[in-house]
Design an enzyme around this catalytic site. Structure first.
Site, PDB file in Angstrom:
ATOM      1  N   ASP A  83       0.698  -1.195   0.031  1.00  0.00           N
ATOM      2  CA  ASP A  83       0.019  -0.068   0.108  1.00  0.00           C
ATOM      3  C   ASP A  83       0.758   1.325   0.181  1.00  0.00           C
ATOM      4  O   ASP A  83       0.436   2.251  -0.499  1.00  0.00           O
ATOM      5  CB  ASP A  83      -1.016  -0.014   1.342  1.00  0.00           C
ATOM      6  CG  ASP A  83      -2.055  -1.086   0.983  1.00  0.00           C
ATOM      7  OD1 ASP A  83      -2.580  -1.361  -0.115  1.00  0.00           O
ATOM      8  OD2 ASP A  83      -2.761  -1.524   1.915  1.00  0.00           O
ATOM      9  N   GLY A  84       2.111   1.256   0.407  1.00  0.00           N
ATOM     10  CA  GLY A  84       2.836   2.488   0.751  1.00  0.00           C
ATOM     11  C   GLY A  84       3.408   2.674  -0.880  1.00  0.00           C
ATOM     12  O   GLY A  84       3.285   3.973  -1.141  1.00  0.00           O
ATOM     13  N   THR A  85       3.629   1.716  -1.567  1.00  0.00           N
ATOM     14  CA  THR A  85       4.151   1.873  -3.059  1.00  0.00           C
ATOM     15  C   THR A  85       2.947   2.394  -3.939  1.00  0.00           C
ATOM     16  O   THR A  85       3.033   3.430  -4.700  1.00  0.00           O
ATOM     17  CB  THR A  85       4.601   0.618  -3.811  1.00  0.00           C
ATOM     18  OG1 THR A  85       5.590   0.260  -2.865  1.00  0.00           O
ATOM     19  CG2 THR A  85       5.073   0.819  -5.128  1.00  0.00           C
ATOM     20  N   LEU A  93     -18.368  10.406  -4.021  1.00  0.00           N
ATOM     21  CA  LEU A  93     -18.877  10.756  -2.624  1.00  0.00           C
ATOM     22  C   LEU A  93     -17.995  10.024  -1.623  1.00  0.00           C
ATOM     23  O   LEU A  93     -17.339   8.897  -2.166  1.00  0.00           O
ATOM     24  CB  LEU A  93     -20.404  10.037  -2.477  1.00  0.00           C
ATOM     25  CG  LEU A  93     -21.388  11.033  -3.111  1.00  0.00           C
ATOM     26  CD1 LEU A  93     -22.813  10.069  -2.637  1.00  0.00           C
ATOM     27  CD2 LEU A  93     -21.473  12.424  -2.457  1.00  0.00           C
ATOM     28  N   GLU A 150      -0.601   5.756   5.890  1.00  0.00           N
ATOM     29  CA  GLU A 150       0.794   6.747   5.932  1.00  0.00           C
ATOM     30  C   GLU A 150       0.331   8.016   6.661  1.00  0.00           C
ATOM     31  O   GLU A 150      -0.715   8.808   6.428  1.00  0.00           O
ATOM     32  CB  GLU A 150       1.265   7.283   4.681  1.00  0.00           C
ATOM     33  CG  GLU A 150       1.425   6.101   3.429  1.00  0.00           C
ATOM     34  CD  GLU A 150       2.549   5.273   3.758  1.00  0.00           C
ATOM     35  OE1 GLU A 150       3.528   5.538   3.979  1.00  0.00           O
ATOM     36  OE2 GLU A 150       2.374   4.060   3.543  1.00  0.00           O
TER      37      GLU A 150
END
Ligand SMILES: Nc1ncnc2c1ncn2[C@@H]1O[C@H](COP(=O)(O)OP(=O)(O)OP(=O)(O)O)[C@@H](O)[C@H]1O
Length: 295
Positions: free
Chosen positions: A66-68, A215, A272
């Site tokens: 997920d960081g990448t 939304l 993050e």
């Protein structure tokens, strides 16, 4: 759609993705005539590759955790001309890849990418940052703060271990929210604003989130609700969630909102910790062209 850049974090997760890369490349080359892999060495490399390659490729595949993905999306989102984007999941949770129905087995994910099933995806934005999954303050950012590389190795269970350690600390802050759809001026222990439906690897907070409706889903947990909230989290959400009659959980949808907190809160954005309140958050409707799986 022929020219593909795979931006790969070789150290993401347990390196499962890295170990399968040759096989994945061969698979993708059956469909895309030009496939190149660009390996990152450190934080920031992914964004540099996006800036360099975006105007010359049809598709960028983010291969990592997920960081990448967060880094790549933040580099892609502000561009005027954006190539399509896809995810080869390689981290602990891979939340947005789950939301768009991408298989968690990298080779099977590559097979899905070959099908070129395209969707225009909403993304959230605040203070020149972008998010695919969520924006959060309170308990959620405290969990992120206490997660380190070692605890991450335990996989997504580590999120819940950390959350259960922190949940009874119940640190209250004063929260002010203004939007066209709702206002709030009271104490709270957590705010989660969702775009995608997965968080920490489970479809817990916003099971009915729609990534094309323009939304944001706003969830406020008040102090007294922590016990209920935890019970609810464990029960893994049913169809009528969130029950708007529950006074301890506030839920609404909006396309933009302004948030202030006292004391100032650290913001957790897609896992993050990147900023602090106050914040004005909005949605960019169908901003990103993504290759999706079975959704
Ligand atoms: N070669 C590399 N070695 C170490 N870190 C890297 C490398 N390339 C990129 N990074 C940085 O490492 C950070 C974490 O990467 P990533 O999220 O992909 O993996 P992860 O932490 O194992 O997965 P998850 O976030 O799902 O737990 C990112 O901020 C990324 O920019």
């Amino acid at each position: 759609m022929n020219t593909v850049a795979i931006i790969l974090n070789p150290n993401a997760g347990n390196k499962k993705l890295m170990n399968q890369m040759e096989e994945i490349e061969t698979e993708l080359k059956e469909t895309f005539s030009n496939v190149k892999i660009y390996q990152t060495k450190q934080e920031g490399d992914g964004a540099k590759y996006v800036e360099k390659l975006a105007s010359s490729v049809d598709l960028i595949i983010g291969a990592g955790g997920d960081g990448t993905i967060f880094e790549l999306v933040n580099a892609l989102a502000p561009l005027q001309e954006r190539p399509a984007f896809a995810i080869l999941p390689g981290g602990t949770c891979n939340d947005f890849s789950r939301t768009i129905g991408i298989n968690q087995e990298p080779l099977l994910a590559a097979k899905q990418i070959k099908e070129k099933k395209i969707k225009q995806i909403d993304i959230g934005t605040f203070n020149h940052q972008y998010f695919l999954n969520f924006w959060g303050i309170g308990l959620i950012s405290k969990v992120s703060e206490q997660m380190d590389k070692n605890s991450k190795k335990l996989g997504k269970m580590s999120y819940y271990i950390q959350a259960s350690k922190l949940i009874f600390q119940n640190e209250v802050f004063h929260l002010k929210i203004e939007s066209d759809d709702s206002t709030y001026d009271d104490d709270a222990v957590m705010v989660v604003i969702g775009n995608g439906s997965f968080l920490g690897g489970v479809q817990s907070f916003f099971p009915q989130a729609n990534i094309q409706d323009g939304l944001l889903d706003v969830l406020i947990i008040k102090q007294a609700s922590m016990q209920n909230f935890w019970t609810w989290l464990q029960s893994q959400v049913n169809d009528d969630y969130p029950d708007k009659k529950n006074e301890e959980i506030v839920y609404f949808r909006t396309n933009s909102l302004k948030i202030e907190a006292q004391p100032i809160q650290k913001i957790d954005c897609d896992g993050e910790l990147i900023d602090e309140t106050p914040s004005t958050i909005s949605i960019l409707p169908q901003h990103l062209t993504m290759l999706v799986g079975d959704v």
